[in-house]
Design a protein around this motif. Structure first.
Motif, short mmCIF file in Angstrom:
data_model
loop_
_atom_site.label_atom_id
_atom_site.label_comp_id
_atom_site.label_asym_id
_atom_site.label_seq_id
_atom_site.Cartn_x
_atom_site.Cartn_y
_atom_site.Cartn_z
N SER A 32 0.84 -1.19 0.00
CA SER A 32 0.00 0.00 0.00
C SER A 32 0.87 1.24 0.00
N THR A 33 0.69 2.08 -1.00
CA THR A 33 1.43 3.35 -1.06
C THR A 33 0.78 4.39 -0.16
N GLN A 34 -0.38 4.06 0.38
CA GLN A 34 -1.10 4.97 1.26
C GLN A 34 -0.62 4.85 2.71
N ASP A 35 -0.62 3.63 3.24
CA ASP A 35 -0.21 3.45 4.65
C ASP A 35 1.06 2.61 4.79
N PHE A 36 1.67 2.25 3.66
CA PHE A 36 2.93 1.50 3.62
C PHE A 36 2.85 0.11 4.22
N SER A 37 1.64 -0.46 4.25
CA SER A 37 1.47 -1.83 4.74
C SER A 37 1.72 -2.81 3.60
N THR A 38 2.01 -4.04 3.98
CA THR A 38 2.24 -5.11 3.02
C THR A 38 1.29 -6.25 3.33
N SER A 39 0.67 -6.78 2.29
CA SER A 39 -0.22 -7.93 2.44
C SER A 39 0.29 -9.05 1.54
N CYS A 40 0.42 -10.23 2.10
CA CYS A 40 0.88 -11.39 1.34
C CYS A 40 -0.27 -12.38 1.23
N ILE A 41 -0.54 -12.82 0.03
CA ILE A 41 -1.63 -13.76 -0.21
C ILE A 41 -1.03 -15.01 -0.81
N GLN A 42 -1.12 -16.11 -0.07
CA GLN A 42 -0.59 -17.37 -0.56
C GLN A 42 -1.55 -17.98 -1.56
N PHE A 43 -1.01 -18.36 -2.71
CA PHE A 43 -1.80 -19.02 -3.74
C PHE A 43 -0.80 -19.61 -4.72
N ASP A 44 -0.97 -20.86 -5.08
CA ASP A 44 -0.05 -21.51 -6.01
C ASP A 44 -0.31 -21.00 -7.43
N LEU A 45 0.55 -20.13 -7.88
CA LEU A 45 0.42 -19.56 -9.22
C LEU A 45 1.30 -20.27 -10.24
N SER A 46 1.90 -21.39 -9.86
CA SER A 46 2.79 -22.08 -10.80
C SER A 46 2.11 -22.49 -12.11
N PRO A 47 0.81 -22.85 -12.11
CA PRO A 47 0.18 -23.14 -13.40
C PRO A 47 -0.05 -21.88 -14.24
N TYR A 48 0.15 -20.72 -13.65
CA TYR A 48 -0.13 -19.45 -14.32
C TYR A 48 1.12 -18.58 -14.41
N ARG A 49 2.25 -19.20 -14.62
CA ARG A 49 3.51 -18.45 -14.62
C ARG A 49 3.54 -17.34 -15.65
N ASP A 50 2.72 -17.46 -16.71
CA ASP A 50 2.70 -16.38 -17.71
C ASP A 50 1.95 -15.15 -17.19
N CYS A 51 1.34 -15.22 -16.01
CA CYS A 51 0.71 -14.06 -15.39
C CYS A 51 1.74 -13.16 -14.70
N ARG A 52 2.96 -13.65 -14.58
CA ARG A 52 4.03 -12.88 -13.92
C ARG A 52 4.93 -12.27 -14.99
N LEU A 53 5.04 -10.95 -14.98
CA LEU A 53 5.92 -10.26 -15.92
C LEU A 53 7.37 -10.40 -15.45
N ALA A 54 8.30 -10.08 -16.32
CA ALA A 54 9.72 -10.23 -16.01
C ALA A 54 10.13 -9.44 -14.76
#
Length: 83
Positions: A25-47
């Motif tokens: 968050s650029t507003q309050d500088f908090s970080t949220s981590c969401i666990q989810f196996d994205l390995s079948p969707y590796r093309d959703c991650r840019l370089a």
């Protein structure tokens, strides 16, 4: 057609091991981590680690699990809808 965007006050990255998403968050500088196996969707991650929302939305059309992830991201305001 509905277009989805990262919330204006957020920056999103997919972890390098594809185990989830990290939102900063650029507003309050908090970080949220969401666990989810994205390995079948590796093309959703840019370089640079950012999420490719176009490919993410395509994956949501064919896979209920990632579609549910998108619903949760919308519910908790990590993503926004634009009609």
């Amino acid at each position: 057609m509905t277009k989805y965007n990262i919330a204006p006050n957020m920056v999103c990255h997919i972890t390098s091991d594809l185990s989830g998403l990290v939102f900063f968050s650029t507003q309050d500088f908090s970080t949220s981590c969401i666990q989810f196996d994205l390995s079948p969707y590796r093309d959703c991650r840019l370089a640079d680690g950012q999420i490719d929302l176009h490919r993410f939305n395509l994956a949501c059309k064919v896979d209920e699990a990632i579609s549910e992830l998108k619903r949760q991201l919308l519910k908790y305001n990590f993503l926004t809808e634009q009609l």
